[in-house]
Design a protein around this motif. Structure first.
Motif, PDB file in Angstrom:
ATOM      1  N   ILE A 164      82.097   1.853  66.105  1.00  0.00           N
ATOM      2  CA  ILE A 164      81.927   0.947  64.905  1.00  0.00           C
ATOM      3  C   ILE A 164      82.625  -0.236  65.093  1.00  0.00           C
ATOM      4  O   ILE A 164      82.423  -2.097  64.499  1.00  0.00           O
ATOM      5  N   LEU A 165      84.015  -0.142  66.127  1.00  0.00           N
ATOM      6  CA  LEU A 165      85.388  -0.967  65.056  1.00  0.00           C
ATOM      7  C   LEU A 165      84.622  -2.361  66.808  1.00  0.00           C
ATOM      8  O   LEU A 165      85.438  -3.028  66.838  1.00  0.00           O
ATOM      9  N   SER A 166      83.874  -1.604  67.742  1.00  0.00           N
ATOM     10  CA  SER A 166      83.879  -1.909  69.344  1.00  0.00           C
ATOM     11  C   SER A 166      83.019  -3.280  68.276  1.00  0.00           C
ATOM     12  O   SER A 166      83.346  -4.123  69.242  1.00  0.00           O
ATOM     13  N   PHE A 167      82.074  -3.281  67.824  1.00  0.00           N
ATOM     14  CA  PHE A 167      80.770  -4.022  67.931  1.00  0.00           C
ATOM     15  C   PHE A 167      81.673  -4.913  66.941  1.00  0.00           C
ATOM     16  O   PHE A 167      80.987  -6.658  67.421  1.00  0.00           O
ATOM     17  N   GLU A 168      83.310  -5.599  66.306  1.00  0.00           N
ATOM     18  CA  GLU A 168      83.776  -6.598  66.005  1.00  0.00           C
ATOM     19  C   GLU A 168      84.974  -7.007  67.125  1.00  0.00           C
ATOM     20  O   GLU A 168      85.252  -8.287  66.995  1.00  0.00           O
ATOM     21  N   THR A 169      85.481  -5.831  66.965  1.00  0.00           N
ATOM     22  CA  THR A 169      86.754  -5.760  68.565  1.00  0.00           C
ATOM     23  C   THR A 169      86.270  -6.790  69.731  1.00  0.00           C
ATOM     24  O   THR A 169      87.056  -6.697  70.608  1.00  0.00           O
ATOM     25  N   GLY A 170      84.970  -6.141  70.257  1.00  0.00           N
ATOM     26  CA  GLY A 170      84.712  -5.506  71.483  1.00  0.00           C
ATOM     27  C   GLY A 170      84.818  -4.154  71.929  1.00  0.00           C
ATOM     28  O   GLY A 170      86.783  -3.337  71.507  1.00  0.00           O
ATOM     29  N   PRO A 171      84.858  -3.650  72.865  1.00  0.00           N
ATOM     30  CA  PRO A 171      85.507  -2.666  73.817  1.00  0.00           C
ATOM     31  C   PRO A 171      86.486  -2.573  74.572  1.00  0.00           C
ATOM     32  O   PRO A 171      87.122  -1.348  75.058  1.00  0.00           O
ATOM     33  N   ILE A 172      87.734  -3.535  74.724  1.00  0.00           N
ATOM     34  CA  ILE A 172      88.496  -4.096  75.263  1.00  0.00           C
ATOM     35  C   ILE A 172      89.573  -2.581  74.705  1.00  0.00           C
ATOM     36  O   ILE A 172      90.188  -1.864  75.928  1.00  0.00           O
ATOM     37  N   LEU A 230      82.181  -5.070  60.034  1.00  0.00           N
ATOM     38  CA  LEU A 230      83.826  -5.216  59.624  1.00  0.00           C
ATOM     39  C   LEU A 230      83.474  -4.536  58.643  1.00  0.00           C
ATOM     40  O   LEU A 230      84.999  -3.376  57.497  1.00  0.00           O
ATOM     41  N   THR A 231      82.779  -4.428  57.211  1.00  0.00           N
ATOM     42  CA  THR A 231      83.090  -4.256  55.798  1.00  0.00           C
ATOM     43  C   THR A 231      82.704  -2.917  56.030  1.00  0.00           C
ATOM     44  O   THR A 231      83.386  -1.950  55.323  1.00  0.00           O
ATOM     45  N   LEU A 232      81.949  -2.383  56.820  1.00  0.00           N
ATOM     46  CA  LEU A 232      81.932  -0.645  57.412  1.00  0.00           C
ATOM     47  C   LEU A 232      83.294   0.477  58.010  1.00  0.00           C
ATOM     48  O   LEU A 232      83.842   0.855  57.252  1.00  0.00           O
ATOM     49  N   SER A 233      83.830  -0.690  58.114  1.00  0.00           N
ATOM     50  CA  SER A 233      84.940  -0.599  59.448  1.00  0.00           C
ATOM     51  C   SER A 233      86.260  -0.178  58.004  1.00  0.00           C
ATOM     52  O   SER A 233      87.095   0.816  57.963  1.00  0.00           O
TER      53      SER A 233
END
Length: 308
Positions: A164-172, A230-233
């Motif tokens: 879920i975090l990778s959807f906002e920050t990217g997979p890096i 982001l809200t879910l995270s």
């Protein structure tokens, strides 16, 4: 009046009523089946590489899982069949499906170690559900507002939090599969732990907090509409931060229950008040200037009470 023969003939001509559950009382089981289908659909989206849809399907399954129990209580349609079916649905939707989604997303790069992490997560989810069913009627009264360990739907969401975090920050930032595997194992341990977590099912809100609470709900809904991942995270992070408070609250309630139990044992166990002294033994009439007052004081019974 009808004769007995005609009455029997009339009863025989009636069509017998079908015995069973009405369609209305089958609604909770239908919702449970829908939750199972949503979880398995998330696996299908993961196979196709549609990760956001896969996580969304697990969230839909969690919402349906929250609805079926409440719907069963509203319709008075609780049954052993529904309870067993709900547990099986939870195992599939929140144990097997998130493990497979994590496997197709990143853990397949670790080979056997990644698959072991997925299996461990699914098995711990099943163990957590079995423990919940076995302890359902054996919990003390103060423990019914708490879960023992993280519940299965929340465990599935926390297990997929790196995705879920990778959807906002990217997979890096989360590209390392070892981090994801360790996170899945840690989430599985939280599910089978004895850690008390808030249930929120019977949470009562004071009237003065009603308006701020509704404003917070509106803010969360606006965040889900504008920036859902982001809200879910943030919501999952806040839930993790509440765990120390739930442990402290549970410990206080348990200590209070133990203190009350000790008080009841001491009260029932034999702390008896002292016997009343006779007037001749306690205060002779000639020794006191005010015999009436002294006699009244000597005749009182002082009851010993255990210290709290």
């Amino acid at each position: 009046m009808l004769s007995p023969r005609r009455h029997k003939r009339r009863d025989a001509a009636r069509t017998p009523r079908l015995k069973g559950m009405t369609l209305t009382k089958m609604i909770p089981n239908m919702i449970t089946v829908a939750a199972t289908c949503a979880g398995l659909t998330g696996v299908r989206f993961a196979i196709d590489g549609r990760w956001e849809f896969a996580v969304g399907a697990i969230i839909v399954a969690a919402i349906l899982d929250a609805l079926d129990g409440r719907m069963a209580r509203m319709l008075k349609a609780q049954s052993d069949f529904g309870a067993q079916m709900d547990s099986l649905s939870d195992f599939v939707a929140f144990g097997v499906a998130p493990a497979l989604i994590a496997w197709f997303w990143m853990l397949n790069g670790l080979g056997g170690f990644g698959w072991a992490a997925c299996l461990f997560f699914a098995v711990c989810c099943g163990l957590r559900l079995a423990r919940f069913n076995s302890r359902l009627d054996t919990l003390p009264p103060y423990a019914y507002n708490y879960f023992q360990g993280v519940p299965a739907p929340m465990g599935a969401a926390i297990g997929l939090l790196p995705m879920i975090l990778s959807f906002e920050t990217g997979p890096i930032a989360l590209i390392n599969p070892v981090v994801v595997a360790v996170w899945m194992v840690g989430t599985a341990l939280l599910m089978v732990s004895e850690l008390p977590t808030f249930s929120f099912k019977k949470w009562k809100l004071a009237p003065r907090y009603m308006l701020p609470f509704m404003a917070a709900v509106g803010l969360v809904l606006a965040g889900l509409a504008g920036a859902p991942w982001l809200t879910l995270s943030i919501a999952l992070g806040v839930y993790l931060l509440t765990m120390p408070f739930s442990v402290r609250s549970f410990a206080m309630l348990r200590a209070e229950a133990e203190r009350l139990a000790e008080f009841e044992e001491e009260t029932e166990g034999g702390l008896k008040p002292p016997m009343r002294a006779d007037a001749d033994d306690a205060a002779p009439p000639g020794d006191a200037p005010n015999a009436g007052a002294d006699g009244a004081e000597a005749g009182r019974v002082h009851t010993l009470r255990p210290k709290s």
